[in-house]
Design a protein around this motif. Structure first.
Motif, PDB file in Angstrom:
ATOM      1  N   ASP A   6    -102.041 110.369  44.286  1.00 28.76           N
ATOM      2  CA  ASP A   6    -101.898 109.217  43.228  1.00 28.76           C
ATOM      3  C   ASP A   6    -101.776 109.832  42.032  1.00 28.76           C
ATOM      4  N   GLY A   7    -102.612 110.969  41.710  1.00 26.95           N
ATOM      5  CA  GLY A   7    -102.558 111.359  40.303  1.00 26.95           C
ATOM      6  C   GLY A   7    -101.199 112.111  40.096  1.00 26.95           C
ATOM      7  N   ILE A   8    -100.539 112.762  40.878  1.00 25.86           N
ATOM      8  CA  ILE A   8     -99.283 113.256  40.782  1.00 25.86           C
ATOM      9  C   ILE A   8     -98.261 112.346  40.665  1.00 25.86           C
ATOM     10  N   ALA A   9     -98.415 111.070  41.389  1.00 21.39           N
ATOM     11  CA  ALA A   9     -97.354 109.824  41.256  1.00 21.39           C
ATOM     12  C   ALA A   9     -97.513 109.555  39.954  1.00 21.39           C
ATOM     13  N   VAL A  10     -98.923 109.213  39.029  1.00 23.78           N
ATOM     14  CA  VAL A  10     -98.729 108.663  37.941  1.00 23.78           C
ATOM     15  C   VAL A  10     -97.842 109.740  36.890  1.00 23.78           C
ATOM     16  N   LEU A  11     -98.044 111.051  37.210  1.00 25.32           N
ATOM     17  CA  LEU A  11     -97.500 112.000  36.381  1.00 25.32           C
ATOM     18  C   LEU A  11     -96.136 112.148  36.425  1.00 25.32           C
ATOM     19  N   LEU A  12     -95.565 111.871  37.672  1.00 25.91           N
ATOM     20  CA  LEU A  12     -94.060 111.891  37.980  1.00 25.91           C
ATOM     21  C   LEU A  12     -93.423 110.588  37.485  1.00 25.91           C
ATOM     22  N   SER A  13     -94.202 109.323  37.524  1.00 26.60           N
ATOM     23  CA  SER A  13     -93.698 108.231  36.924  1.00 26.60           C
ATOM     24  C   SER A  13     -93.083 108.366  35.225  1.00 26.60           C
ATOM     25  N   LYS A  14     -94.032 109.178  34.609  1.00 30.52           N
ATOM     26  CA  LYS A  14     -93.890 109.390  33.272  1.00 30.52           C
ATOM     27  C   LYS A  14     -92.801 110.261  33.223  1.00 30.52           C
ATOM     28  N   GLN A  15     -92.177 111.226  33.994  1.00 28.86           N
ATOM     29  CA  GLN A  15     -91.532 112.263  33.801  1.00 28.86           C
ATOM     30  C   GLN A  15     -90.171 112.327  34.629  1.00 28.86           C
ATOM     31  N   GLN A  16     -90.039 111.582  35.613  1.00 29.00           N
ATOM     32  CA  GLN A  16     -88.754 111.505  36.437  1.00 29.00           C
ATOM     33  C   GLN A  16     -88.159 110.172  36.076  1.00 29.00           C
ATOM     34  N   SER A  17     -87.189 110.009  36.762  1.00 31.47           N
ATOM     35  CA  SER A  17     -86.379 108.519  36.823  1.00 31.47           C
ATOM     36  C   SER A  17     -87.197 107.768  37.912  1.00 31.47           C
ATOM     37  N   LYS A  18     -87.442 108.242  39.168  1.00 31.68           N
ATOM     38  CA  LYS A  18     -88.219 107.599  40.011  1.00 31.68           C
ATOM     39  C   LYS A  18     -89.000 108.467  40.758  1.00 31.68           C
ATOM     40  N   VAL A  19     -90.268 107.871  41.263  1.00 37.99           N
ATOM     41  CA  VAL A  19     -91.192 108.756  42.134  1.00 37.99           C
ATOM     42  C   VAL A  19     -90.722 108.516  43.739  1.00 37.99           C
ATOM     43  N   ARG A  20     -90.273 109.592  44.207  1.00 33.93           N
ATOM     44  CA  ARG A  20     -90.057 109.692  45.685  1.00 33.93           C
ATOM     45  C   ARG A  20     -91.150 110.208  46.469  1.00 33.93           C
ATOM     46  N   TYR A  21     -91.619 109.370  47.181  1.00 33.25           N
ATOM     47  CA  TYR A  21     -92.952 109.709  47.952  1.00 33.25           C
ATOM     48  C   TYR A  21     -92.524 109.356  49.326  1.00 33.25           C
ATOM     49  N   GLU A  22     -92.812 110.669  49.899  1.00 40.67           N
ATOM     50  CA  GLU A  22     -92.525 110.587  51.497  1.00 40.67           C
ATOM     51  C   GLU A  22     -91.179 109.861  51.971  1.00 40.67           C
ATOM     52  N   VAL A  23     -90.021 110.251  51.342  1.00 47.13           N
ATOM     53  CA  VAL A  23     -88.809 109.763  51.336  1.00 47.13           C
ATOM     54  C   VAL A  23     -87.775 110.902  52.245  1.00 47.13           C
ATOM     55  N   LEU A  24     -88.398 112.197  52.388  1.00 49.05           N
ATOM     56  CA  LEU A  24     -87.630 113.155  53.042  1.00 49.05           C
ATOM     57  C   LEU A  24     -88.201 113.385  54.578  1.00 49.05           C
ATOM     58  N   THR A  25     -87.255 113.754  55.428  1.00 47.48           N
ATOM     59  CA  THR A  25     -87.733 114.083  56.735  1.00 47.48           C
ATOM     60  C   THR A  25     -87.209 115.380  57.217  1.00 47.48           C
ATOM     61  N   TYR A  80     -91.419 116.973  59.877  1.00 41.97           N
ATOM     62  CA  TYR A  80     -92.504 117.060  58.817  1.00 41.97           C
ATOM     63  C   TYR A  80     -91.819 115.886  57.475  1.00 41.97           C
ATOM     64  N   THR A  81     -92.793 115.351  57.059  1.00 40.89           N
ATOM     65  CA  THR A  81     -92.524 114.604  55.892  1.00 40.89           C
ATOM     66  C   THR A  81     -93.284 115.016  54.749  1.00 40.89           C
ATOM     67  N   PRO A  82     -92.675 115.520  53.681  1.00 37.74           N
ATOM     68  CA  PRO A  82     -93.275 116.059  52.387  1.00 37.74           C
ATOM     69  C   PRO A  82     -93.661 115.062  51.612  1.00 37.74           C
ATOM     70  N   ASP A  83     -94.416 115.445  50.835  1.00 36.40           N
ATOM     71  CA  ASP A  83     -95.177 114.347  49.906  1.00 36.40           C
ATOM     72  C   ASP A  83     -94.481 113.615  48.958  1.00 36.40           C
ATOM     73  N   PHE A  84     -93.950 114.681  48.196  1.00 36.46           N
ATOM     74  CA  PHE A  84     -92.942 114.138  46.806  1.00 36.46           C
ATOM     75  C   PHE A  84     -91.627 115.120  46.954  1.00 36.46           C
ATOM     76  N   LEU A  85     -90.646 114.416  46.504  1.00 35.21           N
ATOM     77  CA  LEU A  85     -89.327 115.137  46.017  1.00 35.21           C
ATOM     78  C   LEU A  85     -88.816 114.957  44.653  1.00 35.21           C
ATOM     79  N   LEU A  86     -88.814 115.960  43.689  1.00 39.40           N
ATOM     80  CA  LEU A  86     -88.507 116.019  42.357  1.00 39.40           C
ATOM     81  C   LEU A  86     -87.117 115.598  42.259  1.00 39.40           C
ATOM     82  N   ASP A  87     -86.750 115.164  41.229  1.00 38.78           N
ATOM     83  CA  ASP A  87     -85.251 115.063  40.774  1.00 38.78           C
ATOM     84  C   ASP A  87     -84.228 116.183  40.936  1.00 38.78           C
ATOM     85  N   ASN A  88     -84.893 117.329  40.599  1.00 37.58           N
ATOM     86  CA  ASN A  88     -84.108 118.578  41.244  1.00 37.58           C
ATOM     87  C   ASN A  88     -84.305 119.144  42.152  1.00 37.58           C
TER      88      ASN A  88
END
Length: 149
Positions: A21-40, A51-59
């Protein structure tokens, strides 16, 4: 005097832990969008797995938030790393100095250093967010080997 009964309600949380939850709050301020468990990521152990990673960064950096880092998780990440060396998987630990198991002298951060994983304690470093890269187009990374039936 009797206590009034309080009704307990199930709170449906979007994230599985306070760290996520804390990481998502940080990412919402730093990135275009928060990608949570979107990758398999497909991988193979004794059987075919996903395997489903937690977060995928813009980069394109994959962030795995970990409170408890048990032996099954460590084994899984070593297999995924071997089968998908193109993926940049990094860990954010709630306590990077925690021991792998009771009586161990190795910490989570030492395990990451030994196995060539980048890691951070509690937050995503700004340098990770500023690294150049491109977000993955595919949301399913296929297993490249031969599947055993």
């Amino acid at each position: 005097m009797a206590k009034a009964a309080t009704k307990r309600r199930h709170v449906k949380a979007k994230y599985r832990s306070g760290l996520e939850d804390g990481i998502a709050v940080l990412l919402s301020k730093q990135q275009s969008k928060v990608r949570y468990e979107v990758l398999t990521v497909e991988w193979e152990d004794l059987s075919y797995r996903k395997y489903t990673p937690d977060f995928l960064l813009d980069n394109g950096i994959i962030i795995e938030a970990k409170g408890l880092f048990d032996s099954d998780d460590r084994r899984k990440h070593l297999k995924v790393q071997a089968q998908h060396p193109e993926l940049d998987i990094r860990f954010v630990f709630s306590n990077s100095s925690a021991k792998l198991y009771k009586g161990s002298t190795t910490t989570y951060s030492q395990w990451c250093n030994k196995n060539n994983f980048m890691w951070s304690h509690r937050i995503i470093p700004q340098s990770w967010l500023e690294e150049q890269g491109e977000c993955m187009k595919e949301m399913i990374i296929k297993f490249k080997g031969v599947r055993k039936i």
